[in-house]
Design an enzyme around this catalytic site. Sequence first.
Site: not given
Ligand code: GAR
Length: 214
Positions: A108, A110, A142, A144
Amino acid sequence: MRPFRLAVLVSGEGSNLQAILDSVHGREGIDVACVGASRPDARALERAREAGVPTGVFAASDHSDRAVRDEALAEFLIAHDVDLVVLAGFMELLDPAFVRRFDGRMINVHPSLLPAFPGVRAIEQALDYGVRVTGVTVHFVDEGVDTGAIVAQAAIELPYAPDIARVEEMVHAVEHRLLPEAIRLIARGGVRIEPAEPGARRRVNLEREPNGER
Ligand code: GAR
């Protein structure tokens, strides 16, 4: 030789998917085999179709519960014979059985320096807290929330009086570099999850730093 096959899971814009399509797909023996979305209106689906990548929509509302939805999603990924599942802005929790099934094969991206600011709205959380440095983390998934073994991180020094739009831009630019680097490193076998003692935190062993700088 058989390519290393990725699935990318998305919910919205898909700028990280685009970075993967532009800099990873069809290179160095890595293919994006399929894209799965949690929403039928995700812009990311258009990006996948433009690149000729098969897509599937797995909206929770189309299934009786999350476990059933995730079972359908798992079948889609298995039918596409994927080696690594990449959550790139996939904004829903996954069923624990699904997470166990792809243990060690799902990452993922983040938008914070974990373990700070897990969960939703990580950039807002960091700005509300008043941190001077934030960043991006790529980690294995994982059971969490954003707790899995860390593959790659990059820090971002915030400008004085940062505004959210500017910080989002900075975070995205870093994600678009770091996520492809982490994928390439995993695809060439450069990442190993250390077998943890029962109850201990699992960690990643790297062949070398994914950005090649250290
Ligand atoms: C990204 O900034 C990613 O890190 C975040 O969503 C955005 C998706 O952008 N993810 C989270 O916050 C997961 N917890 P995108 O659709 O333009 O790739």
